[in-house]
Design an enzyme around this catalytic site. Structure first.
Site, PDB file in Angstrom:
ATOM      1  N   ASP A 127      22.346  -0.814  15.856  1.00  0.00           N
ATOM      2  CA  ASP A 127      22.404  -1.480  14.550  1.00  0.00           C
ATOM      3  C   ASP A 127      23.847  -1.869  14.266  1.00  0.00           C
ATOM      4  O   ASP A 127      24.774  -1.103  14.565  1.00  0.00           O
ATOM      5  CB  ASP A 127      21.886  -0.552  13.448  1.00  0.00           C
ATOM      6  CG  ASP A 127      21.443  -1.337  12.219  1.00  0.00           C
ATOM      7  OD1 ASP A 127      20.226  -1.405  11.969  1.00  0.00           O
ATOM      8  OD2 ASP A 127      22.319  -1.910  11.530  1.00  0.00           O
ATOM      9  N   CYS A 183       5.914  -7.421   3.728  1.00  0.00           N
ATOM     10  CA  CYS A 183       5.161  -8.218   4.713  1.00  0.00           C
ATOM     11  C   CYS A 183       4.213  -9.244   4.117  1.00  0.00           C
ATOM     12  O   CYS A 183       4.315 -10.429   4.420  1.00  0.00           O
ATOM     13  CB  CYS A 183       4.379  -7.288   5.626  1.00  0.00           C
ATOM     14  SG  CYS A 183       5.423  -6.449   6.796  1.00  0.00           S
TER      15      CYS A 183
HETATM   16  C1  UDX Z   1       1.237  -4.288   5.522  1.00  0.00           C
HETATM   17  C2  UDX Z   1       0.142  -4.223   6.603  1.00  0.00           C
HETATM   18  O1  UDX Z   1      -0.882  -3.296   6.203  1.00  0.00           O
HETATM   19  C3  UDX Z   1       0.736  -3.810   7.939  1.00  0.00           C
HETATM   20  O2  UDX Z   1      -0.262  -3.847   8.930  1.00  0.00           O
HETATM   21  C4  UDX Z   1       1.880  -4.784   8.283  1.00  0.00           C
HETATM   22  O3  UDX Z   1       2.492  -4.407   9.489  1.00  0.00           O
HETATM   23  C5  UDX Z   1       2.906  -4.814   7.159  1.00  0.00           C
HETATM   24  O4  UDX Z   1       2.263  -5.162   5.928  1.00  0.00           O
HETATM   25  P1  UDX Z   1       2.571  -2.545   3.999  1.00  0.00           P
HETATM   26  O5  UDX Z   1       3.269  -3.731   3.425  1.00  0.00           O
HETATM   27  O6  UDX Z   1       3.359  -1.355   4.385  1.00  0.00           O
HETATM   28  O7  UDX Z   1       1.746  -2.967   5.314  1.00  0.00           O
HETATM   29  O8  UDX Z   1       1.520  -2.059   2.921  1.00  0.00           O
HETATM   30  P2  UDX Z   1      -0.062  -1.936   2.748  1.00  0.00           P
HETATM   31  O9  UDX Z   1      -0.414  -0.519   2.681  1.00  0.00           O
HETATM   32  O10 UDX Z   1      -0.807  -2.782   3.664  1.00  0.00           O
HETATM   33  O11 UDX Z   1      -0.184  -2.521   1.248  1.00  0.00           O
HETATM   34  C6  UDX Z   1       0.336  -3.802   0.916  1.00  0.00           C
HETATM   35  C7  UDX Z   1       0.126  -4.112  -0.539  1.00  0.00           C
HETATM   36  O12 UDX Z   1      -1.247  -4.373  -0.810  1.00  0.00           O
HETATM   37  C8  UDX Z   1       0.541  -2.992  -1.508  1.00  0.00           C
HETATM   38  O13 UDX Z   1       1.223  -3.585  -2.600  1.00  0.00           O
HETATM   39  C9  UDX Z   1      -0.768  -2.386  -1.952  1.00  0.00           C
HETATM   40  O14 UDX Z   1      -0.691  -1.829  -3.230  1.00  0.00           O
HETATM   41  C10 UDX Z   1      -1.676  -3.606  -1.931  1.00  0.00           C
HETATM   42  N1  UDX Z   1      -3.105  -3.289  -1.734  1.00  0.00           N
HETATM   43  C11 UDX Z   1      -3.521  -2.755  -0.557  1.00  0.00           C
HETATM   44  C12 UDX Z   1      -4.005  -3.574  -2.744  1.00  0.00           C
HETATM   45  O15 UDX Z   1      -3.641  -4.064  -3.819  1.00  0.00           O
HETATM   46  N2  UDX Z   1      -5.334  -3.292  -2.517  1.00  0.00           N
HETATM   47  C13 UDX Z   1      -5.785  -2.774  -1.350  1.00  0.00           C
HETATM   48  O16 UDX Z   1      -7.005  -2.573  -1.236  1.00  0.00           O
HETATM   49  C14 UDX Z   1      -4.849  -2.487  -0.340  1.00  0.00           C
END
Ligand code: UDX
Length: 439
Positions: free
Chosen positions: A30, A260
């Site tokens: 890094d 993401c």
């Molecule tokens: C996501 C993907 O799941 C992962 O595979 C990718 O590599 C990166 O992006 P992450 O951003 O860590 O992961 O969070 P995740 O747990 O997927 O939730 C994303 C967002 O969606 C959160 O704000 C969560 O609150 C929201 N969410 C998730 C909902 O509002 N409803 C759901 O049913 C699921």
């Protein structure tokens, strides 16, 4: 295998640590010497359950090292992972500056042919572009091979996801490189899909876009449920029992955030647009999410009329539980709007307060104590479904607040429990609960 990983953000650090755990000799590089210093003391630079133990264990085994010098990390490597950020440009497209910089660093510092593996989420065609970039800039005409190996881990369960993922995707042009990567990843015991470069790059975008679509879909259903008196939790349960639909990612709320989904959905719209394809479905998904993030403001305003001088407790700042990450969190949209409307805000989060202080209005009072946030408040707004917020005894709201009025953006509480309490309760896609005396 001797592996170098460039970038020690979420993806890079977890990838490097996991590869060392399954037996490879890994050096994580890094450019930030402060980060490297902390990591070299066995201290993770991100909050991620299980990570610290694995860092310390594999450093002690001499399978994991950290450096800020590319020469040290790359000189001996057989495989080099690029896991740097691809932030969003103002037009929504992915900014590849860091990936290109990593490519130049590789070209300058390798002393043998290596396989370069791109973990970062990059637009279709980037792997090919990076291969050409490196091969055009190496010393003594060294030629590298390239592989796309997208990352699917979730923040907050990154370690768990890395060891228990559903699939590992490997995209290459060259079957020999695919075989080497298969060998590297075999100890994870996760199904491996070998495919071409472009399809591998697309799998990542399409997966995230699909999950974001599921969330926006259920949020739209929730908004219609509110009009019709249905309960979105029941609807999602009924839908999810159909195996073709599945029950995951059907939790209605105030919208998705994080590093993401917002970035990748915008990038895919942009990527499609570059090829004269209007991705109307995904554009709507994004629009629904933007609207969803401010939905509670309308509800709060129609309840109070004005927020001038009202004390508002915001419960949760992180974009989801078990992380201190605030990126694209609905809190970043909600809090400035509440402040603009004259609310006096006390915001609670168990671990994201330090990050919030750097990014949000200094008029907000922050606390790591939920009781302090609720004391004397006119209403509470739940932004993140932290376990401790879900587990609160509902009587705490009546005991501490001026009046127990709760706007729940994450449907944390069972409606039958709420009915038995004194709460005035507004959630997402479910009938509001208003105690008779107030009606
Ligand atoms: C996501 C993907 O799941 C992962 O595979 C990718 O590599 C990166 O992006 P992450 O951003 O860590 O992961 O969070 P995740 O747990 O997927 O939730 C994303 C967002 O969606 C959160 O704000 C969560 O609150 C929201 N969410 C998730 C909902 O509002 N409803 C759901 O049913 C699921």
């Amino acid at each position: 295998m001797r592996i170098a990983v460039i970038g020690t953000g979420y993806v890079g650090l977890v990838t490097g640590v996991a590869l060392s755990e399954i037996g490879h000799a890994v050096t994580c590089i890094d450019i930030d010497p402060k980060k490297v210093e902390r990591l070299n003391q066995g201290e993770p630079t991100i909050y991620e359950p299980g990570l610290q133990e694995l860092i310390q264990k594999n450093m002690a085994n001499h399978r994991l090292a950290f450096t800020s010098k590319h020469k040290i990390g790359l000189e001996d490597a057989q495989v080099v992972y690029i896991a740097v950020g691809t932030p969003q440009r103002p037009d929504g497209s992915a900014n590849l500056d860091y990936v290109e910089q990593a490519a130049c660093d590789i070209a300058k510092n390798i002393s043998r042919p290596v396989i370069v593996v791109i973990k970062s989420t990059v637009p279709v065609g980037t792997n090919f572009h990076i291969k050409r970039l490196i091969n055009g800039a190496t010393k003594d005409g060294i030629q590298i091979d390239i592989a796309s190996n997208p990352e699917f881990l979730r923040e907050g369960s990154a370690v768990e996801d890395t060891f228990n993922g559903n699939r590992i995707v490997i995209g290459t042009e060259n079957p020999a490189a695919a075989d080497i990567l298969e060998e590297i990843n075999r100890p994870f015991g996760i199904p491996i899909l070998k495919t071409d470069l472009a399809s591998s790059e697309m799998i990542k975008y399409a997966s995230n876009a699909f999950l974001a679509t599921k969330i926006s879909f259920i949020n739209e259903i929730a908004n219609i449920c509110e009009e019709l008196g249905a309960n979105v939790n029941e609807v999602a349960r009924g839908m999810g029992l159909d195996h073709r639909i599945g029950s995951k990612f059907l939790k209605a709320g105030i919208g998705y955030g994080g590093s993401c989904f917002p970035k990748d959905t915008n990038a895919l719209v942009q990527l499609a647009g570059n090829h004269d394809h209007e991705f109307n479905l995904l554009k709507s998904v994004i629009e629904v999410n933007n609207h969803q993030q401010v939905l509670l403001i309308d509800k709060i305003l129609s309840r109070f009329g004005t927020l001038k001088g009202k004390k508002v407790a915001v419960l949760g700042l992180a974009f989801k539980p078990n992380t201190d990450d605030l990126r694209e969190s609905p809190a970043l949209v909600l809090i400035p709007k509440l402040a603009e409307l004259g609310a006096e805000i006390t915001a609670y989060d168990p671990i994201a307060v330090t990050n919030a202080e750097k990014r949000l209005d200094e008029r907000v009072t922050y606390t790591e104590n939920v009781t302090e946030a609720l004391r004397g408040a006119d209403c509470a707004v739940i932004v993140t479904d932290w376990e401790d917020i879900r587990r609160l005894d509902l009587s705490i709201y009546s005991r501490l607040m001026k009046r127990p009025i709760v706007f729940d953006g994450r449907n944390c509480y069972n409606l039958s429990k709420v009915k038995k309490s004194a709460l005035e309760y507004y959630s997402i896609g479910r009938p509001s609960q208003i105690p008779e005396l107030i009606q």
